[in-house]
Scaffold this motif. Structure first.
Motif, PDB file in Angstrom:
ATOM      1  N   HIS A  36       2.367   1.618  -3.447  1.00 29.76           N
ATOM      2  CA  HIS A  36       1.320   2.014  -4.391  1.00 29.76           C
ATOM      3  C   HIS A  36       1.059   3.517  -4.297  1.00 29.76           C
ATOM      4  O   HIS A  36       0.976   4.217  -5.316  1.00 29.76           O
ATOM      5  CB  HIS A  36       0.062   1.214  -4.069  1.00 29.76           C
ATOM      6  CG  HIS A  36      -0.962   1.172  -5.153  1.00 29.76           C
ATOM      7  ND1 HIS A  36      -0.713   0.635  -6.402  1.00 29.76           N
ATOM      8  CD2 HIS A  36      -2.261   1.587  -5.180  1.00 29.76           C
ATOM      9  CE1 HIS A  36      -1.807   0.723  -7.147  1.00 29.76           C
ATOM     10  NE2 HIS A  36      -2.761   1.297  -6.431  1.00 29.76           N
ATOM     11  N   ARG A  78      -6.666  -0.710  -5.899  1.00 32.72           N
ATOM     12  CA  ARG A  78      -5.543  -1.460  -5.347  1.00 32.72           C
ATOM     13  C   ARG A  78      -5.631  -2.949  -5.662  1.00 32.72           C
ATOM     14  O   ARG A  78      -6.711  -3.482  -5.918  1.00 32.72           O
ATOM     15  CB  ARG A  78      -5.498  -1.287  -3.818  1.00 32.72           C
ATOM     16  CG  ARG A  78      -5.219   0.132  -3.386  1.00 32.72           C
ATOM     17  CD  ARG A  78      -5.368   0.295  -1.885  1.00 32.72           C
ATOM     18  NE  ARG A  78      -5.015   1.661  -1.481  1.00 32.72           N
ATOM     19  CZ  ARG A  78      -5.287   2.172  -0.297  1.00 32.72           C
ATOM     20  NH1 ARG A  78      -5.918   1.446   0.615  1.00 32.72           N
ATOM     21  NH2 ARG A  78      -4.928   3.415  -0.013  1.00 32.72           N
ATOM     22  N   GLY A 136       0.816  -1.209   0.000  1.00 30.40           N
ATOM     23  CA  GLY A 136       0.000   0.000   0.000  1.00 30.40           C
ATOM     24  C   GLY A 136       0.847   1.255   0.000  1.00 30.40           C
ATOM     25  O   GLY A 136       0.558   2.219  -0.728  1.00 30.40           O
TER      26      GLY A 136
END
Length: 527
Positions: free
Chosen positions: A441, A461, A438
């Motif tokens: 990203h 995601r 995460g």
């Protein structure tokens, strides 16, 4: 990216800002800032509020990690993760024919580290009295709060766990059912406990009547916790670990946190020139999965509590090692890292605060799995985490259970700092094992694809975990089909990956830009 939609607009402020996963926590942080508190005061106060209003995700019976950057000083890492009871070790479980620590077992409860960490951070950097930071949470616990949507859904899915403990049933169920959205929920016992801690400090939690209540509760269920275990809990204050990415430095907490995983992935993506692919392309999602596999292999086979395991971070992050990993990645095929059998997804809260002096705090707190161990103390209203489930019961594994050892953790705060030692982004992503992915990203979204904090957090995601690639349903179907063609075991799933918050310090324009994940209930707000 251009043509930003209304829902992806950043919060903006020229003074100070807080971004949390719950409205009451954001407002409490702002309240503290407005009465003269700094980012440390505000972040701790918000964390305490969240321990009341998001019992699914955090508690004073859980752990904490933080990065604190006072504007003119180097960033500091605080590791508030808990120790295993001294009597727990591999032989203890082997003799009982237990090969995995159960999610609701008293053995899953490591010594909660959050309170010790909050107090240590505050003693070094806080401005307001420690007692003042508890007042908002005490009021909410005693007089009640309205349960928000995401929290109510987590609650609904935890009925069986809560039903398994008499103390939890009394506090966290209403007429035998879970609390629903907008219902008023109180935890008066926790409010009284917070009041005692606010006046007497964390010593009461680790050495006083509260410690006695926690230990007695766990011992009644078969736990082996002792007063000596609690008295040995301490917060590790250290330098952060960091690596350069396109001119800025990504800062993480050292192991037993997994922040080094982020640094490995970002180094690999820099060599892979991720910016050359479209932000919403099969190639981008494929390469993200490939670096995830390689970095998680390092995490799961090498890392552990550095007091028990020898590893060399400098070597792990060296150009030679990154080059060796890089050579295993191919744009047109999937690499095989074997079955890592990684423990699954815990539950977490993350928040960040930047004050008017641009002091920045990136802090994360957790009960591990949703509603932790499901065990609530007999008298003090404290829900206890189950972080011990992150240990392995595998002799010789770097993360094998041992007395007074800290488990390989999942929670990681992040911070981006420029070459002049000024913080430019305070950020974090929730979601258990997803967190390093995460963070990567979001960083790629902002640094490589030009998104603002809110857009970067809202963006679809995916997570490659234990050989399955799970996509949120907002990921384009063309990407799904493209990943299948490359060879991924991929599909959509019912749910979302994590949550997150971020505050960008826009020094050239003199303002703060904030975002808060739509997958949670909170928001970013400044004044």
């Amino acid at each position: 990216m251009n043509n930003q939609s209304t829902k992806d607009k950043d919060a903006r402020s020229s003074n100070a800002m807080a971004a949390t996963s719950h409205p009451l926590a954001t407002e409490e942080a702002l309240k503290i800032l407005k009465i003269g508190g700094n980012a440390v005061d505000a972040s701790i106060a918000a964390s305490i509020v969240l321990s009341v209003v998001e019992p699914n995700a955090t508690s004073i019976g859980g752990d904490c990690f933080a990065i604190v950057k006072m504007d003119n000083k180097d960033p500091v890492s605080f590791n508030g993760s808990g120790l295993a009871p001294e009597k727990l070790n591999y032989d203890f479980f082997k003799d009982k024919h237990i090969d995995k620590i159960g999610l609701t077992s008293p053995h899953s409860v490591t010594i909660p580290g959050a309170l010790n960490a909050w107090e240590k951070i505050h003693k070094e950097f806080g401005k307001l009295d420690f007692e003042r930071l508890f007042l908002g949470a005490i009021d909410i616990a005693k007089n009640g709060h309205r349960v928000t949507k995401v929290v109510s859904n987590a609650w609904k899915n935890s009925l069986n766990k809560i039903n398994g403990n008499e103390n939890s049933k009394k506090i966290f169920l209403k007429n035998g059912r879970t609390y629903q959205e907008n219902e008023l929920m109180k935890n008066i016992a926790l409010g009284e406990t917070l009041e005692v801690i606010s006046k007497k400090g964390s010593k009461e939690f680790y050495e006083g009547e509260i410690a006695k209540d926690i230990i007695e509760t766990l011992n009644e269920l078969g736990g082996v916790h002792t007063f000596e275990d609690f008295s040995k809990q301490s917060t590790i204050r250290s330098d952060t670990i960091k690596s350069n990415y396109k001119g800025d430095f990504i800062h993480q907490c050292p192991p037993n946190g997994p922040g080094v995983t982020v640094l490995i992935m970002m180094k690999l993506l820099e060599k892979l020139n991720i910016q050359n692919y479209k932000f919403n392309s099969t190639e981008r999602f494929h390469l993200e999965a490939e670096v995830t596999k390689q970095a998680y292999k390092v995490k799961e086979t090498i890392l552990g509590d550095p007091n028990f395991v020898n590893f060399n971070l400098e070597k792990i992050l060296s150009d030679e090692n990154i080059e060796e990993i890089f050579n295993k990645i191919n744009l047109n095929s999937c690499s095989d890292v074997g079955d890592l059998n990684i423990p699954a997804h815990p539950e977490t809260i993350y928040l960040t605060v930047v004050d008017k002096d641009l002091n920045s705090v990136s802090i994360i707190n957790s009960v591990c799995y949703v509603f932790g161990s499901g065990i609530t103390t007999n008298k003090s209203g404290i829900l206890l985490h189950n972080r011990g489930t992150n240990f392995r019961v595998e002799n010789g594994h770097p993360n094998c259970i041992a007395g007074l050892k800290r488990p390989l953790h999942t929670i990681i705060p992040g911070m981006l700092i420029d070459k002049n030692n000024k913080a430019t982004l305070s950020y974090g992503v929730m979601g258990g094992q997803y967190q390093p992915v995460g963070q990567v990203h979001v960083l790629n979204n902002m640094i490589d694809f030009g998104m603002g904090p809110q857009e970067a957090l809202s963006f679809p995601r995916a997570f490659h975990f234990n050989n399955i690639y799970k996509l949120e349903k907002t990921v384009d179907k063309e990407i799904l089909h493209g990943l299948k063609e490359i060879g991924h075991n991929v599909g959509y799933f019912d749910g979302t990956h994590g949550g997150g918050q971020a505050i960008k310090i826009n020094r050239s324009e003199g303002d703060l830009l904030g975002g808060s994940d739509p997958r949670k209930d909170g928001y970013a707000k400044g004044y």
